[in-house]
Design a protein around this motif. Structure first.
Motif: not given
Length: 118
Positions: A15-16, A19, A22-23
């Protein structure tokens, strides 16, 4: 004092990593509904079946068919879906993954592999 719950470290690392990309990468700038649609569609595609737009509109639980239709249009505009008409019946439209879709899932796979290595 209550003890802290134990979470899967691999999943949390995954998940990290997702994320973080995604940024920095517009390819991953999808909202949760778009992600859910692509995931549901991929489950169909991986079996080798064609996915019609009609099937797609009712394939995602808890998402209204009209919402799915709007999101399909958005995913086409983003280059993550391709629509083709049936050769024999132009009323039937099929949804296909694009190279960009394949890249999206490959990046997710890389995140998962990296999370498992730690």
């Amino acid at each position: 004092m209550p003890s802290q719950p134990t979470f899967s470290q691999t999943y949390l690392r995954f998940l990290n990593l997702v994320q973080a990309i995604r940024q920095k990468d517009r390819l991953f700038a999808l909202d949760p509904v778009d992600e859910r649609l692509l995931n549901c569609f991929a489950v169909v595609w991986v079996t080798g079946r064609y996915l019609t737009a009609s099937e797609a509109s009712v394939s995602v639980a808890d998402v209204a068919p009209r919402t799915v239709q709007r999101r399909v249009v958005s995913l086409v505009e983003k280059g993550l879906l391709r629509v083709e008409s049936d050769e024999k019946d132009n009323r039937v439209k099929y949804l296909f993954a694009t190279d960009k879709t394949a890249q999206y899932f490959e990046e997710l796979n890389k995140c998962l592999e990296q999370a498992k290595r730690r």
